[in-house]
Scaffold this active site. Structure first.
Site, short mmCIF file in Angstrom:
data_model
loop_
_atom_site.label_atom_id
_atom_site.label_comp_id
_atom_site.label_asym_id
_atom_site.label_seq_id
_atom_site.Cartn_x
_atom_site.Cartn_y
_atom_site.Cartn_z
CB CYS A 227 -0.98 -0.05 1.18
SG CYS A 227 -2.31 1.14 1.04
CG HIS B 90 -3.25 -3.56 3.53
ND1 HIS B 90 -2.33 -2.86 4.27
CD2 HIS B 90 -3.87 -2.67 2.74
CE1 HIS B 90 -2.40 -1.57 3.94
NE2 HIS B 90 -3.33 -1.44 3.02
CD GLU C 10 -0.48 -5.30 6.07
OE1 GLU C 10 -0.57 -5.91 4.99
OE2 GLU C 10 -0.72 -4.08 6.17
#
Ligand code: ADP
Ligand code: MG
Lengths: 749, 225, 98, 98
Positions: B87, B196, B198
């Site tokens: 991002c 994302h 994560e």
């Protein structure tokens, strides 16, 4: 330009001051003169006028708010109660949680993006000032009619502002409300809630103590934000050449606030802070007087050391400025150097602006001259108290007599089906993803539940899986019909929402949005809502820990519906056992908990189908709410249900549609004996929830309900890809989804 | 010995702790790196996390690119160190010219947060070797300026060289050219993407655990090296 | 075909976090002597037909009600001297300071 | 003290969703005859000392490496004629089309 010093004020007792323009009443001005034993200086007048305003002093509301303390249930969980920046609740394992909801209604009407953004910024600083790391936000919102042109201006701007600020701060948005009603046209409600987490020993309070301790202002530079009223002082009385008009609009800088958060948490971690206060409404006037008032000594401030964005500001304006992203800390001299070092690390400007003094006065100097010399309590905590007259409005009898139960009901199954579709596609009942997709719900990585769910849920401890759940609710239509019951229903709904996810409700925050307190009818609504909320909190054992009052939400003679918004915080010892709302597993049984009665007053059905508001709101039964919560929590703990969804606006059918759409599984529903299909689907009786029970758990679940005396009925089974009400109609899920989801995008693009 | 993976914190980084958690859950040792510090503290790979570095005020990632830590990251990335930009981190990589192209305002002009399905088009990079080519994964997406753009010939070259690593499925969320969600450099050690991973490492808090593969990929590669 | 440009800037007394972020970065990039930076918006409108008084008045109204948020922003409307399409970087360089 | 203005616009071949959103809204607002809208950024830099060739060259470099991303944006640097502070809406009106 002559500086209006304390000395000068003493020598010119008769000099005229614009106290009326600053909103003070004649007797209030007289009291200031009496407190000081002379006329106030311009700077003092500025401080008193803003600190004694309705917004800061709660002068109309505090006689009623008192009940929240007086009637508060004994609770072991409350570590810090009403009066501080936010209440603090013990959630176990050494953790404490602080949370609060606040309004930013008027600024959001003037400039929706910045107004809403700075609403988030302000509440986050409140939570930070308690010593906590902010971990999530929520945004209860109210707008005018969904298709009104002004709503098209206000809603997208406010939502973008909430997202723009909250996303940039890195705080997940875990819930809120979007409600449309013509009564909010011209008076939208933008409330913002923040929740923070800390260890017990980290609690910080807003108080200045320890003679010689430094007063440090840190964060953004001070500019001319939000000081419209006070510029009267600068321009008309003391400096007629100064800028005539200052912006009332505050502009937020979320990046600066993010730095402020990280910086402040590091200051806490190194134990460098003796007392702390955020700068919000009334800026430095508020921060210095409140810190000094709560502490033991006095305070001396050199105002010309304040870093400015606009060098033309007068001392009065600096005292009043509502520039965002600033904090004020009390720091021991030996720790000041390290404090400034940490601020430098985070690129945060920090300045020693004064120190705690031996005496008991707040003294402010400008270029060496004393311009303020006041007892701080008289500014911060001893403002005026009004006992405003209140009376039950005359129109209420007729309104309550206009019973929604008498409205024409659907004549046949086809009409019933049609009304279900109209309900789930109406702006208030439609999916809110156009709004909530603009909010980051994942950041920080601890979000266990977020919209659309009954409550937001945040993991607090990754090792033990301790967590908290939060929900906010408020139904202005109910409160209009009966403010006492309406406030209780708001609490009951939020409480039920928290319990539905498996968490135990612990504490309450509230934002009381009302019209003008100068209208005895509005004042009565306010008094009734306070009484209702305080009584219900006592019964449910959930103390009010803090909140906010927003008055004057009205245009001309027309006030908004009384809108008490209630936030409930719950704790859950193990977030992995959370109960979501999605119906997923075919074959599971749908059970309805609670009693369904003929209750349509203020209902979504009466609004959507008949554009009607009248009668009485649903009956309140708090003991039943408590029992329902116990059942839902026990079912979560013992793994007896896979999904739960509380019933509120729109009744059973709305809840079943939401749960089926979320899980992608249909349902077959059977109308229980003794109920008409219409009442079954649309009644808004309180104290109810639907649950999905695996077949293997049904006996155990029913036994538990029977043992505790909870009415429960099996109303159907999860099956297929449509919702079928047997003997009435079938609605394919994809048709429902289309109708439920298209409304907001169609309105707001 | 555990593998050390650095996660840079710029002022305004938001998903840095999340990236550290993902590294930990994958079995690596997360190391916090500070934007003012040129020293990478002997890490074996670097993650540039999501967020709004420096407020993203000028352009996303434009100011972060000039931070001291990026001097070393750029140097090491050119020397082959695995670097992942998520991002805002992807935006920083583009601004730094470690990856071609740029990220522009979403075509619908709104910030969007949703669970996004992706296809892994290149499973040979340092960060994707644990996936199979063509594998479909779902991870959160959240951004306001995620529209990937580049000159036509750059896009053609990326396609020809197999450097499009991820593509959006089931709807392009931001107007990215050719549905591009993430790309890699020629060497395959630098990867950037808007979604994302994560945030998809635990069933409790993410829509899936599909994101773990990024971190296990790089750990395997580093152990093997 | 003519181009009308509307420049929209935050009012001077309003906080400009974007401009400040740029300004704070300058010393790090080695630029001294720039004492203030403000960042605003520039709209380029391609107008059909003659840009006469009436057309300009309409655009002025458009700027006031739509392009600018006059609660916090000021604006300015002007006819652009350069009528060529936006220059490429190359031609810009030529037109620049060198 | 002088003001240097840097205008930054997306390159013509890059999609400009903001400009397009403005353009799409125009008919609804009752504006016809505007065939294209592009939205870009305007930076106002207050420069200390004389704005000579050397100073402009520096600012040009700043624009090229920092204020604009030349992968997608073009820019133009110029010294602003007006040296007064940004006008208030009132004075702008005066300067406008009426
Ligand atoms: N403004 C908002 N911001 C964030 N979440 C919202 C907002 N409005 C509604 N939601 C979420 O959408 C879901 C449905 O809202 P609502 O029907 O009002 O819930 P309930 O009736 O259970 O209180 C909830 O999860 C709620 O938190
Ligand atoms: Mg609910």
């Amino acid at each position: 330009m002559t500086l209006d010093t304390v000395k000068h004020a003493g020598e010119t007792p008769e000099a005229g001051l614009p106290w009326a323009e600053l909103g003070l009443k004649e007797d209030e001005y007289a009291r200031i003169r009496e407190i000081l034993g002379r006329r106030p200086t311009g700077a003092e007048l500025a401080m008193y006028s803003v600190m004694w305003s309705e917004h800061c002093s709660y002068k109309s509301s505090k006689v009623h708010l008192k009940q929240f303390g007086e009637k508060a249930p004994a609770s072991d969980a409350l570590l810090v109660g009403i009066g501080e920046n936010a209440g603090v609740v013990d959630v176990g394992q050494g953790y404490a949680v602080t949370f609060k909801v606040e309004s930013h209604n008027h600024p959001s009407y003037i400039e929706p993006y910045q107004g809403a953004a700075t609403g988030i910024g302000g509440i986050v600083r409140d939570i930070l000032a308690m010593g906590a790391r902010p971990v999530a936000v929520m945004d209860p919102l109210r707008f005018g009619a969904a298709d009104h042109p002004d709503t098209r201006r206000v809603l997208p701007g406010a939502v973008a502002g909430i997202g723009g600020y909250g996303n940039c701060l890195g705080l997940p948005n875990i819930g809120g409300e979007v409600v449309f009603d013509p009564c909010y046209q011209g008076n939208p409600l933008v409330n913002a809630l923040c929740v923070g987490v800390m260890k017990h020993e980290d609690i910080h309070l807003a108080k200045a103590s320890g003679t010689g301790n430094k007063v440090i202002l840190y964060g953004a530079r001070t500019g001319g934000d939000g000081i419209g009223g006070v510029s009267v002082l600068a321009s008309e009385t003391f400096d007629s050449t100064g800028p005539a008009k200052r912006p009332a609009v505050q502009v937020g800088d979320p990046f600066q606030e993010k730095l402020l958060i990280e910086c402040t948490l590091e200051l806490f971690a190194e134990d460098l802070v003796t007392g702390i206060q955020d700068l919000g409404g009334a800026g430095l006037s508020c921060a210095t007087s409140e810190l000094a008032s709560a502490g033991s000594g006095g305070m001396r401030v050199e105002l010309d050391t304040v870093p400015l964005r606009d060098s033309s500001l007068s001392p009065e304006e600096i005292l009043m400025s509502e520039s965002q992203e600033r904090m004020c800390a009390i720091v021991e001299p030996a720790k000041a150097a390290r404090f400034l070092e940490i601020c430098e690390k985070w690129d945060v400007i920090a300045t020693v602006i004064g120190e705690v003094t031996e005496g008991d006065r707040l003294e402010i100097y400008w270029q060496g001259e004393q311009i303020v010399d006041v007892p701080p309590r008289s500014v911060a905590h001893e403002g005026p108290t009004y006992h405003r007259p209140y009376a039950r409005p005359g129109w209420l009898d007729a309104l309550q007599a206009d019973d929604a139960g008498a409205l024409p009901r659907p004549a046949d199954s086809a009409e019933l089906r049609d009304q279900v579709l109209r309900l789930v596609g109406s702006p208030n009942q439609a999916a809110k993803s156009w709004v909530t997709d603009q909010y980051d719900k994942y950041v920080i990585g601890n979000t266990v539940l977020a919209q659309p769910e009954d409550s937001g849920m945040i993991r607090i401890d990754e090792e033990t899986n301790l967590g908290v759940a939060l929900a906010t609710d408020g139904n202005g239509r109910y409160a209009k019909l009966d403010p006492y019951a309406g406030a209780q229903l708001a609490l009951a709904e939020a409480y039920r929402n928290v319990a539905a996810t498996g968490a135990r409700p612990l504490a309450v925050t509230d934002c009381l949005n009302f019209g003008s307190p100068e209208d005895p009818g509005v004042m009565w609504q306010f008094a009734e809502a306070c009484r209702g909320l305080a009584d219900a909190c006592r019964t449910l054992g959930t103390p009010v820990t803090g909140g906010n009052v927003s008055l004057y939400n009205q245009t001309g003679e027309t006030a908004i519906h009384p809108t008490p918004v209630v936030g409930v915080l719950g704790v859950i010892d193990d977030v992995t056992r959370r109960t979501p709302m999605a119906f997923r597993e075919e074959g599971q049984l749908i059970h309805l908990l609670g009693d369904t009665r003929e209750e349509f007053g203020g209902s979504a059905w009466s609004q959507v189908v008949h554009d009607h508001l009248g009668g009485l709101p649903p009956a309140v039964d708090l003991e039943r709410e408590r029992l329902l919560a116990e059942i839902l929590i026990a079912a979560s703990r013992d793994g007896m249900v896979d999904a739960a969804h509380d019933l509120s606006d729109g009744g059973l059918i709305q809840a079943v549609v939401e749960s089926c759409l979320k899980g992608g599984t249909g349902a077959r529903l059977i109308v229980p004996d003794g109920l008409t299909p219409f009442t079954f689907l649309f009644s808004e009786s309180a104290g109810r929830a639907v649950v999905a029970v695996p077949r293997s758990e049904e006996v155990r679940f029913n036994d538990m309900c029977a043992a505790r005396g909870m009415p429960v009925a099996r109303i159907g089974v999860l099956d297929g890809d449509a919702i079928e009400v047997q003997g009435e109609f079938t609605l394919p899920l994809n048709e429902l989804r289309e109708i439920h989801e298209r409304t907001l995008p169609a309105l707001f693009g | 010995m555990t593998t050390r993976i650095g996660v840079v914190t710029f002022p305004g980084s938001l998903d840095d702790r999340d990236a550290q958690r993902a590294v930990r859950l994958a079995g690596g040792e997360p190391v916090a790196l500070w934007h003012r510090d040129k020293n990478l503290h002997q890490v074996d790979a670097v993650v540039l996390p999501g967020g709004f570095s420096y407020g993203d005020y000028l352009r996303c990632g434009a100011i972060a690119r000039f931070s001291p830590v990026m001097e070393t990251v750029i140097e090491q990335a050119r020397a082959g160190m695995p670097v992942l930009g998520i991002c805002n981190g992807f935006q920083v990589l583009c601004e730094s010219h470690l990856l071609p192209g740029a990220l522009t305002r979403n075509d619908h002009l709104h910030f969007v947060c949703r669970d996004q399905k992706l296809r892994v088009d290149n499973a040979d990079t340092a960060w994707t070797s644990d996936y199979s080519p063509g594998q479909e994964i779902t991870v959160p997406l959240k951004n306001g300026e995620g529209g990937y753009v580049a000159a036509e010939r750059t896009l053609d070259a990326l396609e020809a060289e197999g450097r499009v690593v991820f593509r959006y499925l089931d709807g392009n969320p931001n107007g990215s050219r050719r549905d591009i969600a993430g790309i890699t450099n020629e060497a395959g050690n630098v990867v950037g993407l808007m979604p994302h991973p994560e945030h998809a490492v635990e069933t409790l808090t993410g829509p899936t655990t599909d994101g773990l593969g990024f971190f296990t990929s790089v750990l395997k590669k580093l152990v093997a090296a | 075909m003519a181009r009308v440009v509307v420049d929209v800037m935050l009012k001077p007394e309003i906080l400009d976090p974007q401009g400040q972020a740029v300004q704070r970065a300058l010393p790090r990039l080695g630029y001294e002597g720039i004492t203030d930076v403000r960042q605003g918006k520039r709209f380029e409108l391609e107008v059909e037909g003659p840009v006469d008084e009436a057309a300009l008045a309409r655009i002025h109204e458009l700027a006031e009600t739509f392009l600018a948020n006059t609660v916090i922003e000021d604006f300015r409307v002007r006819v652009e001297e350069v009528t060529a399409p936006v220059e490429s970087t190359e031609s810009v360089t030529a037109e620049g300071a060198r």
